[in-house]
Structure formats: structure tokens, C-alpha cells
Design an enzyme around this catalytic site. Structure first.
Site, PDB file in Angstrom:
ATOM      1  N   ASN A  28     -18.419  37.775  21.323  1.00 48.85           N
ATOM      2  CA  ASN A  28     -18.058  38.739  22.697  1.00 48.85           C
ATOM      3  C   ASN A  28     -16.731  38.400  23.009  1.00 48.85           C
ATOM      4  O   ASN A  28     -15.867  37.373  22.821  1.00 48.85           O
ATOM      5  CB  ASN A  28     -19.053  38.105  23.854  1.00 48.85           C
ATOM      6  CG  ASN A  28     -20.486  38.553  23.408  1.00 48.85           C
ATOM      7  OD1 ASN A  28     -20.850  38.984  22.489  1.00 48.85           O
ATOM      8  ND2 ASN A  28     -21.325  37.887  24.335  1.00 48.85           N
ATOM      9  N   VAL A  29     -16.180  39.609  23.499  1.00 49.38           N
ATOM     10  CA  VAL A  29     -14.658  39.432  23.837  1.00 49.38           C
ATOM     11  C   VAL A  29     -14.450  39.644  25.166  1.00 49.38           C
ATOM     12  O   VAL A  29     -13.345  39.700  25.913  1.00 49.38           O
ATOM     13  CB  VAL A  29     -14.050  40.776  23.388  1.00 49.38           C
ATOM     14  CG1 VAL A  29     -13.992  40.811  21.597  1.00 49.38           C
ATOM     15  CG2 VAL A  29     -14.621  42.155  23.627  1.00 49.38           C
ATOM     16  N   CYS A  51      10.756  44.246  20.723  1.00 46.57           N
ATOM     17  CA  CYS A  51       9.300  44.451  21.341  1.00 46.57           C
ATOM     18  C   CYS A  51       8.952  43.151  22.307  1.00 46.57           C
ATOM     19  O   CYS A  51       9.080  41.981  22.081  1.00 46.57           O
ATOM     20  CB  CYS A  51       8.428  44.003  20.058  1.00 46.57           C
ATOM     21  SG  CYS A  51       8.199  45.566  19.248  1.00 46.57           S
ATOM     22  N   CYS A  66      11.564  50.603  19.070  1.00 39.95           N
ATOM     23  CA  CYS A  66      11.116  50.835  17.901  1.00 39.95           C
ATOM     24  C   CYS A  66       9.763  51.854  18.075  1.00 39.95           C
ATOM     25  O   CYS A  66       9.305  52.275  16.876  1.00 39.95           O
ATOM     26  CB  CYS A  66      10.859  49.794  17.054  1.00 39.95           C
ATOM     27  SG  CYS A  66       9.415  48.813  17.455  1.00 39.95           S
ATOM     28  N   GLY A  69     -28.858  36.623  21.207  1.00 37.37           N
ATOM     29  CA  GLY A  69     -28.289  37.943  21.748  1.00 37.37           C
ATOM     30  C   GLY A  69     -27.255  38.622  20.757  1.00 37.37           C
ATOM     31  O   GLY A  69     -26.715  39.516  20.927  1.00 37.37           O
ATOM     32  N   HIS A 108     -13.899  37.215  17.931  1.00 39.60           N
ATOM     33  CA  HIS A 108     -13.555  38.685  17.803  1.00 39.60           C
ATOM     34  C   HIS A 108     -12.391  38.841  18.755  1.00 39.60           C
ATOM     35  O   HIS A 108     -12.229  39.891  19.192  1.00 39.60           O
ATOM     36  CB  HIS A 108     -14.885  39.510  17.982  1.00 39.60           C
ATOM     37  CG  HIS A 108     -15.827  39.296  16.816  1.00 39.60           C
ATOM     38  ND1 HIS A 108     -17.013  40.080  16.955  1.00 39.60           N
ATOM     39  CD2 HIS A 108     -15.583  38.992  15.692  1.00 39.60           C
ATOM     40  CE1 HIS A 108     -17.749  39.797  15.703  1.00 39.60           C
ATOM     41  NE2 HIS A 108     -16.932  39.306  15.027  1.00 39.60           N
ATOM     42  N   TYR A 167     -10.788  51.376  25.719  1.00 42.69           N
ATOM     43  CA  TYR A 167     -10.597  49.709  26.186  1.00 42.69           C
ATOM     44  C   TYR A 167     -10.439  49.695  27.645  1.00 42.69           C
ATOM     45  O   TYR A 167     -10.686  48.478  28.094  1.00 42.69           O
ATOM     46  CB  TYR A 167      -9.713  49.245  25.098  1.00 42.69           C
ATOM     47  CG  TYR A 167     -10.284  49.061  23.757  1.00 42.69           C
ATOM     48  CD1 TYR A 167     -11.008  47.745  23.446  1.00 42.69           C
ATOM     49  CD2 TYR A 167     -10.357  50.030  22.649  1.00 42.69           C
ATOM     50  CE1 TYR A 167     -11.489  47.709  22.338  1.00 42.69           C
ATOM     51  CE2 TYR A 167     -10.791  49.679  21.363  1.00 42.69           C
ATOM     52  CZ  TYR A 167     -11.429  48.556  21.247  1.00 42.69           C
ATOM     53  OH  TYR A 167     -12.173  48.432  20.008  1.00 42.69           O
TER      54      TYR A 167
HETATM   55  P1  OAD Z   1     -25.286  44.102  19.049  1.00 42.77           P
HETATM   56  O1  OAD Z   1     -25.226  45.385  19.916  1.00 42.77           O
HETATM   57  O2  OAD Z   1     -25.517  44.482  17.627  1.00 42.77           O
HETATM   58  O3  OAD Z   1     -26.729  43.274  19.403  1.00 42.77           O
HETATM   59  C1  OAD Z   1     -27.127  42.916  20.523  1.00 42.77           C
HETATM   60  C2  OAD Z   1     -28.421  42.185  20.618  1.00 42.77           C
HETATM   61  O4  OAD Z   1     -28.622  41.618  21.885  1.00 42.77           O
HETATM   62  C3  OAD Z   1     -29.624  42.755  20.049  1.00 42.77           C
HETATM   63  O5  OAD Z   1     -30.347  42.148  18.929  1.00 42.77           O
HETATM   64  C4  OAD Z   1     -30.520  42.811  21.202  1.00 42.77           C
HETATM   65  O6  OAD Z   1     -31.842  43.120  20.926  1.00 42.77           O
HETATM   66  C5  OAD Z   1     -30.184  41.665  22.008  1.00 42.77           C
HETATM   67  N1  OAD Z   1     -30.187  41.736  23.365  1.00 42.77           N
HETATM   68  C6  OAD Z   1     -30.315  42.896  24.178  1.00 42.77           C
HETATM   69  N2  OAD Z   1     -30.430  42.486  25.345  1.00 42.77           N
HETATM   70  C7  OAD Z   1     -30.638  41.141  25.388  1.00 42.77           C
HETATM   71  C8  OAD Z   1     -30.616  40.235  26.444  1.00 42.77           C
HETATM   72  N3  OAD Z   1     -30.735  40.380  27.878  1.00 42.77           N
HETATM   73  N4  OAD Z   1     -30.956  38.837  26.010  1.00 42.77           N
HETATM   74  C9  OAD Z   1     -30.811  38.456  24.801  1.00 42.77           C
HETATM   75  N5  OAD Z   1     -30.595  39.527  23.864  1.00 42.77           N
HETATM   76  C10 OAD Z   1     -30.463  40.682  24.043  1.00 42.77           C
HETATM   77  O7  OAD Z   1     -24.226  43.023  19.288  1.00 42.77           O
HETATM   78  P2  OAD Z   1     -23.632  41.815  18.490  1.00 42.77           P
HETATM   79  O8  OAD Z   1     -24.801  41.387  17.652  1.00 42.77           O
HETATM   80  O9  OAD Z   1     -22.953  41.078  19.277  1.00 42.77           O
HETATM   81  O10 OAD Z   1     -17.594  43.575  17.123  1.00 42.77           O
HETATM   82  O11 OAD Z   1     -22.843  42.645  17.590  1.00 42.77           O
HETATM   83  C11 OAD Z   1     -21.862  42.081  16.697  1.00 42.77           C
HETATM   84  C12 OAD Z   1     -20.577  42.502  16.886  1.00 42.77           C
HETATM   85  O12 OAD Z   1     -20.778  44.342  16.400  1.00 42.77           O
HETATM   86  C13 OAD Z   1     -19.539  42.622  18.072  1.00 42.77           C
HETATM   87  O13 OAD Z   1     -18.901  41.539  18.316  1.00 42.77           O
HETATM   88  C14 OAD Z   1     -18.840  44.003  17.828  1.00 42.77           C
HETATM   89  C15 OAD Z   1     -19.699  44.888  17.332  1.00 42.77           C
HETATM   90  O14 OAD Z   1     -19.131  45.808  16.620  1.00 42.77           O
HETATM   91  C16 OAD Z   1     -16.336  43.814  17.339  1.00 42.77           C
HETATM   92  O15 OAD Z   1     -16.169  44.254  18.322  1.00 42.77           O
HETATM   93  C17 OAD Z   1     -15.562  43.195  16.205  1.00 42.77           C
END
Ligand code: OAD
Length: 249
Positions: A108-109, A141, A159, A196, A125, A72
Site C-alpha cells: 500500500n502507498v 530541477c 528543462c 488483504g 510500492h 493521483y
Molecule cells: P487488490 O485490489 O488486487 O486486492 C485487494 C484484496 O483485498 C482482495 O483479495 C480482496 O478480496 C481483499 N479485501 C477486500 N476488502 C477487504 C477487507 N476489508 N479486509 C481484508 N481483505 C479485503 O490489491 P493488492 O493485492 O494490494 O500496485 O494489489 C497489489 C498491487 O496491485 C497494488 O499495490 C497496486 C496494484 O496495481 C501498484 O500500485 C504498484
């Protein structure tokens, strides 16, 4: 952009104009063109390199806190060197120009939507740059006074409680107010854009199904196929930094 995509864009612009309320769900792909890796890209995604349970669960953190904290820290370091891209900016400008019309919900974080100027971002998230306590805080804490040694996460000297990143890990509940606000937007919108995201993670992906069930138009913006395409009225095949500035002309 081919003529088919141009025609589809024209259709979506019309829906945007007609909509009373637009909900947007974004995922990691929106930040890809800023240089932030996605999670499920088969080559360069975080989950291609790391095991999700090791890096994004309480049990993974407890079993190797130094390793997870280090990961992280590297992601936080990256955030100091990246900027919002034209996709973030287009969303922010549209929301500013149409107050109250667009609700932005993000998985997104990275804080890039906020940095681009999007108002009232609903962060499902959590936030990468924030910390919270792993266990319930004791009276002593104090996050400012927590001490870190030997690559371990900062700890309470009284703790031993550890700080952890303020992101939602697998198996954890989403922040209740954020989820409630996101669901309200999904219920109320006439148009939902899913940008995305693979649509693989719930409850976030479920918001798109909720909006679809309530009769909203569903538009997917993604260069690749997603798990949400089956309920989409239109899939705009392209990247968010290409499509969004043209869509929100
Ligand atoms: P993913 O990594 O699963 O998906 C990313 C998506 O972005 C894919 O469908 C790609 O095709 C698309 N992509 C890539 N480049 C792009 C661009 N330039 N423009 C548009 N789309 C593009 O990410 P998330 O769906 O966000 O959770 O994943 C969901 C969650 O899974 C995240 O928030 C995270 C992860 O584990 C936590 O951290 C809790």
C-alpha cells in the site's frame, strides 16, 4: 464468526505465540474499511474504472500527464479524509508490544500503517504523497520551485522535466533496499500473514512463496479467495478490521 473460523483463529494465535519472527504482507484490502478503494474489486476497484497501463506506467504518464496527475491528486485528496482502521491499529499495537518480532511489508502507498503507529514499515510500492522526477534531474530541477499550469504536473522551468508520484509503476523496479529487507523477513520468519491482497502482483506475492519454501506457516486473511490460498496453512475468511483485533487480543 463461525466456530470453524474461531478454531482456526486459536491455532493462529498459538503460532503467533510460538513464532520467533512474524512477517506480514498487506495489500489494498487492509485499507478498504478506511474507505480507500482496492484495485481489483470487480465493481468498485480502481482497475475496474481505469486501465492500469494508462494510470500506472511511465508510458501512460507520458501520453497523458494531466489525466494521470489529476487521478493521483484525487487519490491524495481522499487520503486527507480517511483514518487508519482497527486492522491497522491491531498490527501497530502488536508490533509495539513485541519489539523486533514483527516485520510489516506493505504494497500500500497510502501511509495508513505508519499513521496507525506501525514501526519500520517496508513500503514496496512507494508512497502516494511523495513526488519524484520523471527523468533524471538537471542541476536546476527543484521540486519546491516546480510550476504547474493548466492541470499539468509541476515542471522544472529550466528543462521541462515533470514531477510524478513517487509510487512504483508497472514495469519499474521496486526500491532495492525495501525489497532486500522484505526478502530477508520472508526468509527468516516462522509465520507469515498475507492480509488483504489478491497475491496477483510480483515480486510482492513471491515473498509468501519464499516464506512457504523456507517452512514458515502461511496464514491468509481475506474475505475472498486469493492466489495464495493453495500454499496456506490456514485461510481466515473475514475482513482485516474484524479479524486482526481478535487475533492480536
Ligand atoms: P487488490 O485490489 O488486487 O486486492 C485487494 C484484496 O483485498 C482482495 O483479495 C480482496 O478480496 C481483499 N479485501 C477486500 N476488502 C477487504 C477487507 N476489508 N479486509 C481484508 N481483505 C479485503 O490489491 P493488492 O493485492 O494490494 O500496485 O494489489 C497489489 C498491487 O496491485 C497494488 O499495490 C497496486 C496494484 O496495481 C501498484 O500500485 C504498484
Amino acid at each position: 464468526m463461525n466456530s470453524q473460523t474461531q478454531t482456526a483463529m486459536q491455532q493462529v494465535r498459538q503460532w503467533l505465540e510460538q513464532a520467533k519472527h512474524v512477517a506480514v504482507l498487506t495489500g489494498a484490502g487492509v485499507s478498504a474499511e478506511s474507505g480507500v478503494p482496492t484495485f481489483r474489486d470487480t465493481q468498485k476497484g480502481y482497475w475496474a474504472e481505469f486501465d492500469v497501463q494508462d494510470m500506472a506506467s511511465v508510458s501512460g504518464y507520458r501520453s497523458n500527464p494531466a489525466r494521470v496527475w489529476q487521478w493521483y491528486s484525487e487519490r491524495r485528496e481522499l487520503m486527507l479524509h480517511v483514518q487508519p482502521n482497527p486492522g491497522h491499529t491491531a498490527l501497530a499495537s502488536y508490533a509495539q508490544q513485541h519489539p523486533g518480532k514483527l516485520t510489516l511489508v506493505t504494497q500500500n502507498v497510502d501511509g495508513l500503517h505508519e499513521r496507525a503507529g506501525s514501526p519500520h514499515v517496508i513500503a514496496l510500492h512507494g508512497e502516494l504523497m511523495g513526488n519524484c522526477w520523471l527523468n533524471d534531474a538537471c542541476p536546476m530541477c527543484d521540486a519546491q520551485a516546480a510550476l504547474s499550469a493548466g492541470g499539468q504536473p509541476p515542471q522544472c522551468s529550466a528543462c521541462g522535466n515533470m514531477l510524478r508520484p513517487a509510487v512504483v509503476w508497472f514495469g519499474e523496479n521496486l526500491p532495492a533496499q525495501a525489497l532486500q529487507d522484505a526478502e530477508a523477513a520472508a526468509q527468516q520468519c516462522d509465520l507469515m500473514l498475507a492480509i488483504g491482497t489478491t497475491g496477483a502482483v510480483y515480486p510482492a506475492a513471491g515473498l509468501v512463496f519464499q516464506a512457504h519454501q523456507r517452512g514458515a506457516k502461511i496464514v491468509i486473511i481475506n474475505p475472498d479467495d486469493t492466489e495464495l490460498d493453495g500454499i496456506a496453512d490456514v485461510c481466515l475468511k473475514g475482513t482485516s478490521a474484524q479479524i486482526l483485533p481478535e487475533l492480536f487480543l
